[in-house]
Design a protein around this motif. Sequence first.
Motif, PDB file in Angstrom:
ATOM      1  N   ARG A 160       4.838  40.718  -1.344  1.00 46.24           N
ATOM      2  CA  ARG A 160       5.832  40.865  -0.279  1.00 46.24           C
ATOM      3  C   ARG A 160       7.270  40.728  -0.806  1.00 46.24           C
ATOM      4  O   ARG A 160       8.200  41.183  -0.157  1.00 46.24           O
ATOM      5  CB  ARG A 160       5.594  39.813   0.807  1.00 46.24           C
ATOM      6  CG  ARG A 160       4.212  39.903   1.473  1.00 46.24           C
ATOM      7  CD  ARG A 160       4.068  41.173   2.297  1.00 46.24           C
ATOM      8  NE  ARG A 160       2.749  41.287   2.910  1.00 46.24           N
ATOM      9  CZ  ARG A 160       2.450  40.812   4.110  1.00 46.24           C
ATOM     10  NH1 ARG A 160       3.378  40.192   4.832  1.00 46.24           N
ATOM     11  NH2 ARG A 160       1.239  40.949   4.602  1.00 46.24           N
ATOM     12  N   ASN A 161       7.440  40.091  -1.967  1.00 45.17           N
ATOM     13  CA  ASN A 161       8.785  39.846  -2.462  1.00 45.17           C
ATOM     14  C   ASN A 161       8.885  40.159  -3.955  1.00 45.17           C
ATOM     15  O   ASN A 161       9.210  39.288  -4.766  1.00 45.17           O
ATOM     16  CB  ASN A 161       9.193  38.386  -2.206  1.00 45.17           C
ATOM     17  CG  ASN A 161      10.660  38.145  -2.535  1.00 45.17           C
ATOM     18  OD1 ASN A 161      11.472  39.063  -2.488  1.00 45.17           O
ATOM     19  ND2 ASN A 161      10.988  36.916  -2.881  1.00 45.17           N
ATOM     20  N   LEU A 202       7.750  44.049   3.569  1.00 43.37           N
ATOM     21  CA  LEU A 202       8.465  43.497   2.422  1.00 43.37           C
ATOM     22  C   LEU A 202       9.622  42.625   2.883  1.00 43.37           C
ATOM     23  O   LEU A 202      10.189  42.827   3.960  1.00 43.37           O
ATOM     24  CB  LEU A 202       8.994  44.628   1.544  1.00 43.37           C
ATOM     25  CG  LEU A 202       7.956  45.594   0.968  1.00 43.37           C
ATOM     26  CD1 LEU A 202       8.671  46.749   0.270  1.00 43.37           C
ATOM     27  CD2 LEU A 202       7.016  44.886   0.014  1.00 43.37           C
TER      28      LEU A 202
END
Length: 260
Positions: A58-59, A81
């Motif tokens: 997600r990061n 995201l």
Amino acid sequence: MSTTPWSDAAASGVRWLGHASALIVDRGTVVLTDPVLTDRVAHLRRRRGPAPIGPHVRNPDGVLLSHLHADHAHLPSLRLLDPDVPIVAPWRAIDGLPALRQFADRLVLLRPGDETRIGKVTVRAVPARHDGRRWRRGPELAPAIGYVVEGDRRTYFAGDTDLYPDLADHVGPVDLALLPVGGWGPTLGKGHLDPSRAAVVARLVEAGVAVPIHYGTLWPIGLDAVRPRLFFGPGAEFVHHAERAGVVAVELHPGDELGV
């Protein structure tokens, strides 16, 4: 498979998340390719491996989009995201897919030959031979591209492509090649590599290690019994052809890691 922790700044390698989604790690920089982070993409469902999770999913430090098809530029996954993650995409991507305007403040648009910096790595766009349009009708405003990620290693993420003249000259020798070897249904149209042609690409770019992607993950709902070889088989077939071509190849399963 390597068990090197992804938080280690010295880590270098790849984690295949399924289909064309992978985490490339080099110099402690994490780059996510063509993210599909859900269990469904329109009429396709994730048939093997769980939907990707974890902080680097997600990061990441950046995202690479190879072209605008829904299984590569998947808007619901892009919305998952973190909001400050830069997204690298083909030149004129917003013209080809106006919905990308919601990410306009963090889009980095590249033509083949252009470069950008993500963390401690350089990302260079290279040509691809593939219909990059979101829909089958209308002009191809944002042609498909691939990427070479260079830090301590050189990693080629082909996205979707077929063989084309001078591919080796555009990509150059690489340490790791992530090559599409199949698709998401019981047929494979033009503009795609099959296992044997992908092995030719692996040899042309002098890959130190080649990993098959873009197969064995998504499949049309209700068609599990139709041509199962095209779902499960392309990875092993690619390894066979690559080894005959003198290239080291490793078949991963969704979620597997490979240190390079």
